[in-house]
Write a protein that holds these residues in place. Structure first.
Motif, PDB file in Angstrom:
ATOM      1  N   THR A  88      24.521   6.150  25.582  1.00  0.00           N
ATOM      2  CA  THR A  88      23.192   5.715  25.146  1.00  0.00           C
ATOM      3  C   THR A  88      23.223   5.273  23.686  1.00  0.00           C
ATOM      4  O   THR A  88      22.661   4.229  23.331  1.00  0.00           O
ATOM      5  CB  THR A  88      22.163   6.846  25.338  1.00  0.00           C
ATOM      6  OG1 THR A  88      22.185   7.257  26.705  1.00  0.00           O
ATOM      7  CG2 THR A  88      20.774   6.393  24.959  1.00  0.00           C
ATOM      8  N   LEU A 144      25.036   1.930  23.473  1.00  0.00           N
ATOM      9  CA  LEU A 144      24.211   0.788  23.848  1.00  0.00           C
ATOM     10  C   LEU A 144      23.203   0.440  22.748  1.00  0.00           C
ATOM     11  O   LEU A 144      22.943  -0.735  22.478  1.00  0.00           O
ATOM     12  CB  LEU A 144      23.488   1.074  25.171  1.00  0.00           C
ATOM     13  CG  LEU A 144      24.403   1.144  26.393  1.00  0.00           C
ATOM     14  CD1 LEU A 144      23.637   1.643  27.612  1.00  0.00           C
ATOM     15  CD2 LEU A 144      25.036  -0.205  26.677  1.00  0.00           C
ATOM     16  N   LYS A 145      22.653   1.468  22.112  1.00  0.00           N
ATOM     17  CA  LYS A 145      21.730   1.249  20.991  1.00  0.00           C
ATOM     18  C   LYS A 145      22.458   0.544  19.845  1.00  0.00           C
ATOM     19  O   LYS A 145      21.937  -0.401  19.244  1.00  0.00           O
ATOM     20  CB  LYS A 145      21.167   2.593  20.517  1.00  0.00           C
ATOM     21  CG  LYS A 145      20.203   2.497  19.370  1.00  0.00           C
ATOM     22  CD  LYS A 145      19.698   3.875  18.957  1.00  0.00           C
ATOM     23  CE  LYS A 145      18.830   3.805  17.732  1.00  0.00           C
ATOM     24  NZ  LYS A 145      18.392   5.135  17.279  1.00  0.00           N
ATOM     25  N   LYS A 179      25.224  -1.304  20.065  1.00  0.00           N
ATOM     26  CA  LYS A 179      25.574  -2.667  20.499  1.00  0.00           C
ATOM     27  C   LYS A 179      24.382  -3.605  20.348  1.00  0.00           C
ATOM     28  O   LYS A 179      24.522  -4.737  19.885  1.00  0.00           O
ATOM     29  CB  LYS A 179      26.054  -2.631  21.944  1.00  0.00           C
ATOM     30  CG  LYS A 179      26.511  -3.969  22.478  1.00  0.00           C
ATOM     31  CD  LYS A 179      27.135  -3.793  23.851  1.00  0.00           C
ATOM     32  CE  LYS A 179      27.451  -5.076  24.558  1.00  0.00           C
ATOM     33  NZ  LYS A 179      28.047  -6.118  23.803  1.00  0.00           N
ATOM     34  N   LYS A 180      23.201  -3.122  20.691  1.00  0.00           N
ATOM     35  CA  LYS A 180      21.982  -3.926  20.566  1.00  0.00           C
ATOM     36  C   LYS A 180      21.683  -4.226  19.095  1.00  0.00           C
ATOM     37  O   LYS A 180      21.308  -5.346  18.739  1.00  0.00           O
ATOM     38  CB  LYS A 180      20.809  -3.201  21.214  1.00  0.00           C
ATOM     39  CG  LYS A 180      19.536  -3.992  21.232  1.00  0.00           C
ATOM     40  CD  LYS A 180      18.446  -3.244  21.968  1.00  0.00           C
ATOM     41  CE  LYS A 180      17.153  -4.050  21.951  1.00  0.00           C
ATOM     42  NZ  LYS A 180      16.075  -3.353  22.665  1.00  0.00           N
ATOM     43  N   ALA A 181      21.849  -3.229  18.228  1.00  0.00           N
ATOM     44  CA  ALA A 181      21.614  -3.425  16.794  1.00  0.00           C
ATOM     45  C   ALA A 181      22.581  -4.462  16.223  1.00  0.00           C
ATOM     46  O   ALA A 181      22.188  -5.326  15.435  1.00  0.00           O
ATOM     47  CB  ALA A 181      21.752  -2.099  16.045  1.00  0.00           C
ATOM     48  N   SER A 191      24.177  -6.819  17.914  1.00  0.00           N
ATOM     49  CA  SER A 191      23.858  -8.117  18.511  1.00  0.00           C
ATOM     50  C   SER A 191      22.706  -8.785  17.767  1.00  0.00           C
ATOM     51  O   SER A 191      22.710 -10.001  17.564  1.00  0.00           O
ATOM     52  CB  SER A 191      23.500  -7.927  19.982  1.00  0.00           C
ATOM     53  OG  SER A 191      23.176  -9.150  20.574  1.00  0.00           O
ATOM     54  N   GLY A 192      21.739  -7.989  17.330  1.00  0.00           N
ATOM     55  CA  GLY A 192      20.610  -8.506  16.560  1.00  0.00           C
ATOM     56  C   GLY A 192      21.029  -9.091  15.223  1.00  0.00           C
ATOM     57  O   GLY A 192      20.320  -9.925  14.655  1.00  0.00           O
ATOM     58  N   LYS A 226      29.300  -9.703  17.590  1.00  0.00           N
ATOM     59  CA  LYS A 226      29.701  -9.434  18.965  1.00  0.00           C
ATOM     60  C   LYS A 226      30.487  -8.134  19.003  1.00  0.00           C
ATOM     61  O   LYS A 226      31.378  -7.910  18.188  1.00  0.00           O
ATOM     62  CB  LYS A 226      30.565 -10.571  19.501  1.00  0.00           C
ATOM     63  CG  LYS A 226      29.816 -11.860  19.686  1.00  0.00           C
ATOM     64  CD  LYS A 226      30.731 -12.921  20.260  1.00  0.00           C
ATOM     65  CE  LYS A 226      29.980 -14.228  20.396  1.00  0.00           C
ATOM     66  NZ  LYS A 226      30.822 -15.281  20.976  1.00  0.00           N
ATOM     67  N   LYS A 236      31.882  -4.813  21.930  1.00  0.00           N
ATOM     68  CA  LYS A 236      32.142  -4.439  23.321  1.00  0.00           C
ATOM     69  C   LYS A 236      32.164  -2.920  23.394  1.00  0.00           C
ATOM     70  O   LYS A 236      32.838  -2.257  22.598  1.00  0.00           O
ATOM     71  CB  LYS A 236      33.493  -5.021  23.736  1.00  0.00           C
ATOM     72  CG  LYS A 236      33.939  -4.666  25.125  1.00  0.00           C
ATOM     73  CD  LYS A 236      35.294  -5.318  25.386  1.00  0.00           C
ATOM     74  CE  LYS A 236      35.936  -4.780  26.621  1.00  0.00           C
ATOM     75  NZ  LYS A 236      37.288  -5.321  26.808  1.00  0.00           N
ATOM     76  N   THR A 280      25.086  -1.973   9.185  1.00  0.00           N
ATOM     77  CA  THR A 280      24.060  -2.093  10.219  1.00  0.00           C
ATOM     78  C   THR A 280      23.814  -0.758  10.914  1.00  0.00           C
ATOM     79  O   THR A 280      22.664  -0.362  11.130  1.00  0.00           O
ATOM     80  CB  THR A 280      24.469  -3.166  11.255  1.00  0.00           C
ATOM     81  OG1 THR A 280      24.644  -4.409  10.578  1.00  0.00           O
ATOM     82  CG2 THR A 280      23.418  -3.309  12.330  1.00  0.00           C
ATOM     83  N   HIS A 282      20.315   1.602  10.853  1.00  0.00           N
ATOM     84  CA  HIS A 282      19.611   2.006  12.065  1.00  0.00           C
ATOM     85  C   HIS A 282      19.737   3.516  12.351  1.00  0.00           C
ATOM     86  O   HIS A 282      19.270   3.984  13.382  1.00  0.00           O
ATOM     87  CB  HIS A 282      20.121   1.211  13.263  1.00  0.00           C
ATOM     88  CG  HIS A 282      19.632  -0.198  13.276  1.00  0.00           C
ATOM     89  ND1 HIS A 282      20.255  -1.212  12.583  1.00  0.00           N
ATOM     90  CD2 HIS A 282      18.564  -0.763  13.872  1.00  0.00           C
ATOM     91  CE1 HIS A 282      19.595  -2.336  12.770  1.00  0.00           C
ATOM     92  NE2 HIS A 282      18.564  -2.091  13.549  1.00  0.00           N
TER      93      HIS A 282
END
Length: 73
Positions: A12, A15-16, A18-20, A22-23, A27, A29, A59, A63
């Motif tokens: 979890t 994924l959080k 990875k999203k941060a 990506s924003g 890139k 993985k 980053t 976050h």
């Protein structure tokens, strides 16, 4: 290009993270890291281009996402 991996404790959080990233246009993985002889069990990591290392750290800190530096055995 050379890759770096930062570890996170759960999928979890991975994924959080990875999203941060990506924003911010980075890139990454999500990969599973198996520490079979460790008390930590399985962990997950984010694999990304080494050239983005300091931006990734910045980053994740911004976050509030905890991470570790993966050291291969």
């Amino acid at each position: 290009m050379k890759k770096s991996i930062l570890t996170v404790k759960t999928i979890t959080i991975g994924l959080k993270a990875k999203k941060a990233l990506s924003g911010c246009g980075i890139k990454s993985k999500l990969v599973k890291i198996d520490y079979t002889n460790s008390e930590n069990g399985c962990q997950y990591g984010l694999e990304f281009d080494e050239k983005d290392f300091y931006e990734v750290i910045s980053t994740l800190r911004k976050h509030g996402i905890d991470y570790g530096v993966y050291k291969s055995k």
